[in-house]
Design a protein around this motif. Structure first.
Motif, PDB file in Angstrom:
ATOM      1  N   LYS A   1       8.673   0.563  -0.420  1.00  0.00           N
ATOM      2  CA  LYS A   1       9.686   1.465  -0.949  1.00  0.00           C
ATOM      3  C   LYS A   1       8.999   2.744  -1.422  1.00  0.00           C
ATOM      4  CE  LYS A   1      12.960  -2.045  -2.591  1.00  0.00           C
ATOM      5  NZ  LYS A   1      13.664  -2.597  -3.780  1.00  0.00           N
ATOM      6  N   PRO A   2       9.631   3.901  -1.207  1.00  0.00           N
ATOM      7  CA  PRO A   2       9.045   5.141  -1.732  1.00  0.00           C
ATOM      8  C   PRO A   2       8.858   5.052  -3.241  1.00  0.00           C
ATOM      9  CG  PRO A   2      10.812   5.637  -0.184  1.00  0.00           C
ATOM     10  CD  PRO A   2      10.873   4.158  -0.446  1.00  0.00           C
ATOM     11  N   ALA A   3       7.680   5.433  -3.718  1.00  0.00           N
ATOM     12  CA  ALA A   3       7.393   5.402  -5.154  1.00  0.00           C
ATOM     13  C   ALA A   3       7.702   6.764  -5.769  1.00  0.00           C
ATOM     14  CB  ALA A   3       5.936   5.044  -5.381  1.00  0.00           C
ATOM     15  N   PRO A   4       8.189   6.814  -6.985  1.00  0.00           N
ATOM     16  CA  PRO A   4       8.503   8.108  -7.612  1.00  0.00           C
ATOM     17  C   PRO A   4       7.267   8.932  -7.937  1.00  0.00           C
ATOM     18  CG  PRO A   4       8.795   6.324  -9.189  1.00  0.00           C
ATOM     19  CD  PRO A   4       8.557   5.673  -7.861  1.00  0.00           C
ATOM     20  N   ILE A   5       6.127   8.242  -8.113  1.00  0.00           N
ATOM     21  CA  ILE A   5       4.882   8.934  -8.444  1.00  0.00           C
ATOM     22  C   ILE A   5       3.760   8.349  -7.600  1.00  0.00           C
ATOM     23  CG2 ILE A   5       3.184   9.419 -10.260  1.00  0.00           C
ATOM     24  CD1 ILE A   5       5.480   9.275 -12.288  1.00  0.00           C
ATOM     25  N   TRP A   6       2.906   9.229  -7.088  1.00  0.00           N
ATOM     26  CA  TRP A   6       1.722   8.806  -6.341  1.00  0.00           C
ATOM     27  C   TRP A   6       0.483   9.098  -7.168  1.00  0.00           C
ATOM     28  CZ3 TRP A   6       3.262  12.384  -1.709  1.00  0.00           C
ATOM     29  CH2 TRP A   6       4.418  11.887  -1.096  1.00  0.00           C
ATOM     30  N   PHE A   7      -0.566   8.326  -6.882  1.00  0.00           N
ATOM     31  CA  PHE A   7      -1.848   8.519  -7.568  1.00  0.00           C
ATOM     32  C   PHE A   7      -2.960   8.497  -6.532  1.00  0.00           C
ATOM     33  CE2 PHE A   7      -5.631   6.725  -9.675  1.00  0.00           C
ATOM     34  CZ  PHE A   7      -5.826   7.690 -10.647  1.00  0.00           C
TER      35      PHE A   7
ATOM     36  N   ARG B   1     -10.530  15.701 -12.660  1.00  0.00           N
ATOM     37  CA  ARG B   1      -9.363  15.124 -13.298  1.00  0.00           C
ATOM     38  C   ARG B   1      -8.589  14.322 -12.258  1.00  0.00           C
ATOM     39  NH1 ARG B   1      -4.587  17.194 -12.923  1.00  0.00           N
ATOM     40  NH2 ARG B   1      -4.080  16.486 -15.023  1.00  0.00           N
ATOM     41  N   LEU B   2      -7.744  13.453 -12.756  1.00  0.00           N
ATOM     42  CA  LEU B   2      -7.011  12.562 -11.874  1.00  0.00           C
ATOM     43  C   LEU B   2      -5.784  13.272 -11.303  1.00  0.00           C
ATOM     44  CD1 LEU B   2      -7.197   9.294 -14.007  1.00  0.00           C
ATOM     45  CD2 LEU B   2      -8.888  10.291 -12.457  1.00  0.00           C
ATOM     46  N   HIS B   3      -5.442  12.945 -10.061  1.00  0.00           N
ATOM     47  CA  HIS B   3      -4.356  13.629  -9.363  1.00  0.00           C
ATOM     48  C   HIS B   3      -3.135  12.719  -9.220  1.00  0.00           C
ATOM     49  CE1 HIS B   3      -6.590  17.268  -7.922  1.00  0.00           C
ATOM     50  NE2 HIS B   3      -7.603  16.484  -8.237  1.00  0.00           N
ATOM     51  N   PHE B   4      -2.070  13.111  -9.873  1.00  0.00           N
ATOM     52  CA  PHE B   4      -0.776  12.448  -9.750  1.00  0.00           C
ATOM     53  C   PHE B   4       0.174  13.379  -9.015  1.00  0.00           C
ATOM     54  CE2 PHE B   4      -2.806  10.599 -13.422  1.00  0.00           C
ATOM     55  CZ  PHE B   4      -2.473   9.259 -13.367  1.00  0.00           C
ATOM     56  N   VAL B   5       1.096  12.802  -8.285  1.00  0.00           N
ATOM     57  CA  VAL B   5       2.061  13.599  -7.517  1.00  0.00           C
ATOM     58  C   VAL B   5       3.462  13.032  -7.742  1.00  0.00           C
ATOM     59  CG1 VAL B   5       2.778  14.392  -5.227  1.00  0.00           C
ATOM     60  CG2 VAL B   5       0.335  14.102  -5.746  1.00  0.00           C
ATOM     61  N   ARG B   6       4.385  13.927  -8.097  1.00  0.00           N
ATOM     62  CA  ARG B   6       5.797  13.534  -8.215  1.00  0.00           C
ATOM     63  C   ARG B   6       6.417  13.595  -6.824  1.00  0.00           C
ATOM     64  NH1 ARG B   6      10.037  11.281  -9.040  1.00  0.00           N
ATOM     65  NH2 ARG B   6      11.560  11.816 -10.659  1.00  0.00           N
ATOM     66  N   ASN B   7       6.876  12.453  -6.351  1.00  0.00           N
ATOM     67  CA  ASN B   7       7.388  12.320  -4.988  1.00  0.00           C
ATOM     68  C   ASN B   7       8.860  12.731  -4.935  1.00  0.00           C
ATOM     69  OD1 ASN B   7       7.967  11.565  -2.338  1.00  0.00           O
ATOM     70  ND2 ASN B   7       8.031   9.377  -2.811  1.00  0.00           N
ATOM     71  N   GLU B   8       9.105  14.035  -4.934  1.00  0.00           N
ATOM     72  CA  GLU B   8      10.479  14.524  -4.916  1.00  0.00           C
ATOM     73  C   GLU B   8      11.116  14.387  -3.535  1.00  0.00           C
ATOM     74  OE1 GLU B   8      10.129  18.485  -6.362  1.00  0.00           O
ATOM     75  OE2 GLU B   8       9.769  17.876  -8.431  1.00  0.00           O
ATOM     76  N   ALA B   9      10.280  14.281  -2.502  1.00  0.00           N
ATOM     77  CA  ALA B   9      10.809  14.130  -1.142  1.00  0.00           C
ATOM     78  C   ALA B   9      11.282  12.714  -0.858  1.00  0.00           C
ATOM     79  CB  ALA B   9       9.746  14.543  -0.126  1.00  0.00           C
ATOM     80  N   GLY B  10      10.867  11.760  -1.696  1.00  0.00           N
ATOM     81  CA  GLY B  10      11.307  10.379  -1.532  1.00  0.00           C
ATOM     82  C   GLY B  10      10.788   9.713  -0.278  1.00  0.00           C
ATOM     83  N   ILE B  11       9.508   9.977   0.067  1.00  0.00           N
ATOM     84  CA  ILE B  11       8.935   9.386   1.276  1.00  0.00           C
ATOM     85  C   ILE B  11       7.801   8.432   0.919  1.00  0.00           C
ATOM     86  CG2 ILE B  11       9.571  11.433   2.623  1.00  0.00           C
ATOM     87  CD1 ILE B  11       6.606  12.236   2.588  1.00  0.00           C
ATOM     88  N   VAL B  12       7.280   7.748   1.923  1.00  0.00           N
ATOM     89  CA  VAL B  12       6.197   6.784   1.710  1.00  0.00           C
ATOM     90  C   VAL B  12       4.850   7.446   2.011  1.00  0.00           C
ATOM     91  CG1 VAL B  12       7.644   4.781   2.165  1.00  0.00           C
ATOM     92  CG2 VAL B  12       6.444   5.900   4.071  1.00  0.00           C
ATOM     93  N   HIS B  13       3.785   6.689   1.806  1.00  0.00           N
ATOM     94  CA  HIS B  13       2.437   7.227   2.021  1.00  0.00           C
ATOM     95  C   HIS B  13       1.495   6.116   2.454  1.00  0.00           C
ATOM     96  CE1 HIS B  13       0.988   5.364  -1.709  1.00  0.00           C
ATOM     97  NE2 HIS B  13       2.163   5.683  -2.201  1.00  0.00           N
TER      98      HIS B  13
END
Length: 537
Positions: A401-407, A414-426
């Motif tokens: 399932k698409p996650a709301p946040i990626w890491f 520093r650590l990289h977090f991404v807000r998955n506004e496109a609602g896709i998988v990775h």
């Protein structure tokens, strides 16, 4: 006058990095070899084992320190050419050259000293993995995991063969101190009372030219009535002389140079980072275990990205229906900012990047175009890859399932977090962070927290440190970390955070306004989770 080329430099020039990596060949710097040699020198051993001799740097450095007693060196290596180089280099010393795998040598052999830089590669790549695991189960009663690294096995076996009163010095990647598979080694070294010193290098500094890994030097003694272990750190090569001088005193000083612990204090089940690094956790309040708020899991593993990941032009070429495809981030560098929207996805599609994942499930009705594409994949033998051959059918992709946040898995400063506004998988360059249902309404607040430096500091406590500042996280490293306690944030503060988050979302990434809003978020979250004495941005 030109400087003389060292044997290590000469060997690097005539061999490829891939060849050396396959055999786990990483050469110890002379200054480190000298420090390790100085540990075993005072016992005047008659027999010394180097189970992964390489080009003989330990023998050379030890003999330069040793002007009287001449031991017999037992030098093991599986590589004929490198052992020939060692023979040429060490022709004036007493040595037995053994071209064989030390792990299959006689366990009943004993040695008065051990000094080693064991090979660094995964046991899973060894052709005789099962034989090795059975040996260690039989001799040490250890059910070792298949994901352990070879250097752990070399440490365990050679330490077992050390005689009473003998000393051992190892340089190994420090990741075993903080990884699950390292527990067996820590258990053994602590139970046998072998550890005297653990010298850990700064993860920003790499001692090896060919490997991104931090290093730990383990100095051991068998039967020395040792009850304490001291953890020392070295930031740069300039620290080596002082550390070497200190260990020569063998804890005669009542004031430890590093951090000293009784053996009974060491918990082998936990990460040992807390024994040698200052922890930000000591000054935190209002934090909770990560798993109380969210759960991390890895991305989709295809086993054959060249087959499963497609560009828009490839989809057209193979006439594949959209019903077989799903948008997917396939590489870490496809995401440049902490917010990934449909607009960013459209840009990647227009640039003809591979951001479509073949998504065929068991009940998928296949048209001739898809059948043809699968046949092309089988012609290229993608179905015989390790992951694909264990799937049925082999071309069935994992479902996430698409996650709301990626890491991002690998990080530096520093650590990289991404807000998955496109609602896709990775795929696996990122981990998925799924927010528990009771906190889904606070997803943006959590993302705002992840943008801060204090969040990175807290989570780095459970990461895996490699050389030159590289930090890697497995899903469980994230799950075992800590996160701000959402329930401790009052409504007014949440509104402030939400407002700042919406502002930073609209700013150009890393613009002056971006940093202004980020500093404001930093202040808010530090006020929440740090004690008053530590709230400096």
């Amino acid at each position: 006058m030109m400087e003389e080329t060292t044997p290590e430099e000469h060997y690097r020039k005539k061999t490829s990095p891939s060849y050396r990596k396959a055999l786990g060949q990483y050469f110890t710097p002379p200054a480190i070899a000298r420090l390790m040699s100085s540990w075993i020198l005072p016992t005047h051993p008659n027999s010394i084992l180097d189970p992964a001799a390489g080009l003989g740097i330990f023998t050379e450095q030890y003999e330069q320190l040793n002007s009287t007693h001449k031991p017999l060196w037992n030098l093991y290596d599986t590589d004929q050419s490198i052992l020939a180089g060692a023979r040429e280099r060490l022709s004036s010393y007493r040595a037995s050259y053994l071209q064989e795998d030390f792990l299959f040598s006689d366990w009943n052999d004993s040695f008065e000293a051990v000094i080693a830089n064991p090979p660094y590669f995964k046991l899973s790549t060894h052709q005789r993995k099962q034989d090795i695991l059975q040996q260690f189960n039989s001799m040490l009663n250890m059910q070792l995991p298949g994901n352990t690294n070879m250097y752990n096995l070399f440490v365990l076996k050679s330490a077992y063969q050390l005689v009473q009163g003998g000393r051992a010095a190892y340089i190994v990647p420090s990741d075993f101190l903080n990884a699950d598979y390292g527990r067996w080694v820590k258990d053994f070294l602590v139970a046998e009372g072998l550890l005297q010193y653990v010298i850990v290098t700064d993860y920003q500094h790499s001692w090896f030219d060919d490997a991104l890994t931090t290093s730990a030097i383990l100095l051991c003694e068998k039967g020395g009535n040792n009850e304490e272990v001291e953890f020392l750190t070295m930031d740069t090569a300039d620290d080596i002389p002082a550390v070497q001088q200190y260990i020569s005193e063998c804890k005669q000083s009542s004031t430890p140079f590093g951090k000293r612990y009784h053996l009974r204090e060491l918990d082998t089940a936990k990460k040992w980072r807390s024994y040698y690094q200052n922890s930000v956790m000591d000054s935190l309040q209002h934090v909770v275990p990560f798993q109380q708020v969210a759960a991390a899991s890895r991305g989709i593993a295809t086993g054959a990205n060249d087959f499963f990941c497609l560009t828009a032009s490839e989809i057209t070429t193979y006439q594949l229906s959209d019903s077989y495809l799903t948008p997917c981030i396939t590489k870490a560098n496809q995401v440049e900012t902490p917010f990934f929207s449909q607009q960013e996805l459209n840009y990647l599609i227009e640039k003809n990047m591979p951001v479509y994942l073949l998504n065929v499930q068991k009940d998928t009705k296949m048209d001739p175009s898809l059948v043809h594409y699968i046949q092309l994949g089988e012609y290229a033998q993608f179905h015989k890859r390790y992951l694909t051959k264990h799937r049925s059918p082999w071309y069935k992709a994992e479902v996430r399932k698409p996650a709301p946040i990626w890491f991002r898995v690998f990080n530096r400063e520093r650590l990289h977090f991404v807000r998955n506004e496109a609602g896709i998988v990775h795929l696996t360059p990122y981990h998925s962070i799924y927010i528990h249902p009771s906190y889904k309404q606070d997803t943006d607040v959590l993302m705002a927290y992840f943008l801060t430096d204090i969040a990175s500091q807290v989570m780095k406590e459970t990461g895996r440190e490699y050389g030159k500042g590289l930090v890697k996280f497995e899903p469980n490293d994230i799950n075992h970390s800590y996160i701000v306690d959402i329930d401790a944030i009052d409504h007014s503060t949440k509104q402030t955070i939400q407002s700042l988050y919406e502002d930073i979302r609209l700013c150009s990434y890393q613009s002056s306004k971006w940093y202004e809003r980020k500093e404001a978020l930093e202040y808010v979250f530090r006020s929440i989770i740090l004690s008053k004495n530590d709230r400096v941005v």
